[in-house]
Scaffold this active site. Structure first.
Site, PDB file in Angstrom:
ATOM      1  N   ARG A 269     106.216-135.617  -6.037  1.00  0.00           N
ATOM      2  CA  ARG A 269     107.377-134.817  -5.654  1.00  0.00           C
ATOM      3  C   ARG A 269     107.857-134.066  -6.889  1.00  0.00           C
ATOM      4  O   ARG A 269     107.779-134.582  -8.011  1.00  0.00           O
ATOM      5  CB  ARG A 269     108.526-135.704  -5.154  1.00  0.00           C
ATOM      6  CG  ARG A 269     108.348-136.233  -3.754  1.00  0.00           C
ATOM      7  CD  ARG A 269     108.479-135.130  -2.695  1.00  0.00           C
ATOM      8  NE  ARG A 269     108.302-135.639  -1.358  1.00  0.00           N
ATOM      9  CZ  ARG A 269     107.142-135.738  -0.713  1.00  0.00           C
ATOM     10  NH1 ARG A 269     106.034-135.348  -1.287  1.00  0.00           N
ATOM     11  NH2 ARG A 269     107.102-136.209   0.531  1.00  0.00           N
ATOM     12  N   GLU A 298     111.581-126.552  -3.611  1.00  0.00           N
ATOM     13  CA  GLU A 298     110.572-125.818  -2.834  1.00  0.00           C
ATOM     14  C   GLU A 298     111.234-125.000  -1.739  1.00  0.00           C
ATOM     15  O   GLU A 298     112.198-125.467  -1.144  1.00  0.00           O
ATOM     16  CB  GLU A 298     109.581-126.809  -2.202  1.00  0.00           C
ATOM     17  CG  GLU A 298     108.762-127.512  -3.253  1.00  0.00           C
ATOM     18  CD  GLU A 298     107.880-128.617  -2.691  1.00  0.00           C
ATOM     19  OE1 GLU A 298     107.808-128.750  -1.461  1.00  0.00           O
ATOM     20  OE2 GLU A 298     107.275-129.331  -3.492  1.00  0.00           O
ATOM     21  N   HIS A 316     102.454-127.019  -2.182  1.00  0.00           N
ATOM     22  CA  HIS A 316     102.605-128.336  -1.535  1.00  0.00           C
ATOM     23  C   HIS A 316     101.575-128.504  -0.405  1.00  0.00           C
ATOM     24  O   HIS A 316     101.937-128.659   0.766  1.00  0.00           O
ATOM     25  CB  HIS A 316     104.041-128.498  -0.991  1.00  0.00           C
ATOM     26  CG  HIS A 316     104.430-129.937  -0.800  1.00  0.00           C
ATOM     27  ND1 HIS A 316     105.701-130.403  -0.959  1.00  0.00           N
ATOM     28  CD2 HIS A 316     103.696-131.019  -0.451  1.00  0.00           C
ATOM     29  CE1 HIS A 316     105.756-131.701  -0.719  1.00  0.00           C
ATOM     30  NE2 HIS A 316     104.535-132.104  -0.397  1.00  0.00           N
TER      31      HIS A 316
HETATM   32  O1  GLV Z   1     103.799-134.412   0.235  1.00  0.00           O
HETATM   33  C1  GLV Z   1     103.458-134.768   1.296  1.00  0.00           C
HETATM   34  C2  GLV Z   1     103.760-136.041   1.876  1.00  0.00           C
HETATM   35  O2  GLV Z   1     104.580-136.780   1.319  1.00  0.00           O
HETATM   36  O3  GLV Z   1     103.201-136.347   2.934  1.00  0.00           O
END
Ligand code: GLV
Length: 349
Positions: A269, A298, A316
């Site tokens: 993250r 984001e 992402h």
């Molecule tokens: O980043 C993506 C997730 O946590 O599934």
């Protein structure tokens, strides 16, 4: 079993035992439509998913988006019957929403990270939760390794160089670094971190890790704190969940310990890293490079990094492939079935 998913089950190591239990459970527990357990699909309006079609025959599936009522009044009329909730991707799930659901026993998160869910409220109420790392680990790990290779060998920069016609002008494209035999520190050795380690071992890297506890079954070397991990390794790969304890776990001390030759990769993250500080370190050459799939705000990405050739950016996407999404659907279906057949031990975590 969802038709056509056998290959994915094998690829993602979903235990066929779980599926057998789940399908037995189907016959035992759902004799008529009236008895179907109520499952709420909790999602931002922009998120859609084939899960709905897959789950509809087996559960009484509530999707507020199907109702003309505003989501809040929809919930007040239907919330009492909801026993399970599917939290689609990073749709925020607050304590306030959870309190509207007095019969909620089970949350299925379709993401690996669950920092968008109020875990304290879940814990306090004894709500069981599963996440989706099992479906996503291999693809996320591939992506982390790809980012590391890209940063080390300058692949994205080389691509831009060729496309800009610079090869004809200057044949002396700068060399990147070898990956083999580098020392790599993994922050968070869950499913994803472990898959990263396995892959990088095959490249001849030495692997160390930091996590809350040492894992007795793992041969990688354990570091109890991230500063030491950074000091002793050439690259850090972030795979841990975002929690109060891991927020900005990559701070000035860690970046200084990683040093000028160090590389950082983030598939966890954005807020694991103090992003403003990272930008400064990258701009000044105080670390060698970064591969970032996630960001603090984001989809906003600090504009300064657009100018930097030592940074590889990605929107992402580390976990997503058509195959991982298929495995996710299988996992959600299996877990709901297992839960409602009182076979919680069959839930694939
Ligand atoms: O980043 C993506 C997730 O946590 O599934």
């Amino acid at each position: 079993m969802i038709p056509g998913t056998k290959n994915n089950m094998e690829r993602n190591n979903i235990n066929p035992q779980d599926l057998t239990m789940a399908s037995d459970a189907n016959q035992e527990c759902f004799p008529s439509n009236d008895d179907l357990p109520t499952v709420l699909l909790h999602r931002l309006p922009s998120f859609n998913s084939p899960l709905k079609e897959i789950l509809q025959p087996h559960f009484h599936l509530l999707d507020p988006a199907d109702s003309p009522e505003p989501a809040s009044s929809f919930l007040s009329s239907h919330a009492k019957s909801v026993r399970a909730l599917i939290c689609l991707y990073n749709t925020p799930l607050s304590a306030e929403t959870l309190r509207l659901l007095p019969s909620l026993e089970f949350i299925v998160a379709t993401s690996a990270g669950v920092d968008h869910i109020d875990l304290e409220e879940c814990r306090g109420r004894g709500i069981i939760m599963t996440n989706a790392s099992k479906a996503f680990a291999e693809d996320a790990a591939d992506y982390a390794v790809a980012l590391l290779i890209d940063v080390c060998r300058r692949i994205s920069t080389a691509d831009r160089y060729v496309r800009a016609g610079l090869w004809q002008v200057n044949r002396d494209y700068p060399l990147g670094f070898k990956l083999g035999r580098k020392r790599v520190g993994i922050v968070g050795l869950g499913r994803i971190g472990f898959e990263v380690g396995k892959r990088l071992e095959a490249f001849g890297c030495s692997i160390a890790y930091n996590s809350r506890q040492k894992k007795p079954s793992v041969s990688f070397s354990y570091h109890a704190n991230v500063v030491d991990l950074a000091k002793d390794n050439d690259a850090l790969i972030l795979c841990c969940p975002l929690t109060e304890q891991t927020h900005h776990i990559i701070n000035r001390e860690v970046l200084e310990a990683l040093g000028k030759e160090g590389v950082i990769i983030n598939v966890g993250r954005g807020a694991l890293i103090d992003e403003k500080l990272l930008v400064k370190f990258l701009s000044r050459g105080d670390i060698a490079g970064a591969g970032l799939d996630v960001f603090e705000n984001e989809p906003d990405v600090p504009r300064e990094v657009f100018e930097l050739d030592n940074v590889v950016l990605s929107p992402h996407r580390a976990i997503f492939t058509p195959e991982s999404l298929e495995a996710l659907n299988e996992l959600v279906f299996t877990n709901l079935k297992a839960f409602f057949s009182n076979k919680a031990s069959a839930i694939g975590l």
